[in-house]
Design an enzyme around this catalytic site. Structure first.
Site, mmCIF file in Angstrom:
data_model
loop_
_atom_site.group_PDB
_atom_site.id
_atom_site.type_symbol
_atom_site.label_atom_id
_atom_site.label_comp_id
_atom_site.label_asym_id
_atom_site.label_seq_id
_atom_site.Cartn_x
_atom_site.Cartn_y
_atom_site.Cartn_z
ATOM 1 N N CYS A 63 0.836 -1.207 0.000
ATOM 2 C CA CYS A 63 0.000 0.000 0.000
ATOM 3 C C CYS A 63 0.870 1.256 0.000
ATOM 4 C CB CYS A 63 -0.891 0.041 1.233
ATOM 5 S SG CYS A 63 -2.285 -1.086 1.201
ATOM 6 N N GLU A 65 0.567 3.996 1.770
ATOM 7 C CA GLU A 65 0.865 4.535 3.098
ATOM 8 C C GLU A 65 2.040 3.810 3.736
ATOM 9 O OE1 GLU A 65 -1.962 3.484 1.859
ATOM 10 O OE2 GLU A 65 -3.712 4.511 2.690
#
Ligand code: THU
Length: 142
Positions: A63, A65
């Site tokens: 991901c 993030e």
């Protein structure tokens, strides 16, 4: 979750949001076609970026993030002030559960700006997105 527009942000937050939107364009998402960009402001003033990187073995996907967190930690920065996350969703999408937990490890009070290319903005605070997040303190009191 409060809804607003990117153009109403102050210059610093607007720049963070724009960085997340820009890095979103670099995402490698040939399977989901869902691009995500992240711009993480550390307590040093540095900004670390990440985008999602998918894999034919879907579970190996990273991901945006968590990539930004990895970039920061690899530069010795472990305290974060603000995070902008860019998705194409309307309204802007919020971080997955695994990313919430990873962010919580370092900065439970993290302020989060969720943005999209249409200029929509939602604000959140990590501890509201992940109440009672698991932490090192839980491991110490077993
Ligand atoms: N994704 C992120 O990058 N961050 C999130 O918080 C949610 C999901 C990515 C993973 C995958 O590449 C795509 O979005 C669809 O799940």
């Amino acid at each position: 979750m409060a809804e607003d527009r990117i153009e109403n942000l102050n210059e610093e937050e607007k720049a963070l949001a724009q960085t997340a939107l820009d890095v979103r364009e670099k995402a490698y998402a040939p399977y989901s076609h869902f691009k995500v960009g992240a711009a993480l402001l550390g307590d040093t003033g540095q900004v670390f970026t990440g985008c999602n990187v998918e894999n034919a073995s879907f579970g190996a996907t990273i991901c945006a993030e968590r990539m930004a967190v990895g970039a920061a930690v690899s530069q010795g920065v472990k305290h974060f002030v603000k995070l902008a996350i860019a998705t194409g969703s309307q309204p802007p999408g919020s971080p997955c559960g695994i990313c919430r937990q990873v962010l919580h490890e370092f900065s439970p009070d993290l302020e989060i700006l969720l943005v999209n290319p249409a200029g929509q903005l939602r604000r959140a605070v990590l501890k509201d997105l992940l109440p009672l997040g698991f932490s090192g303190a839980d491991l110490e009191s077993k």
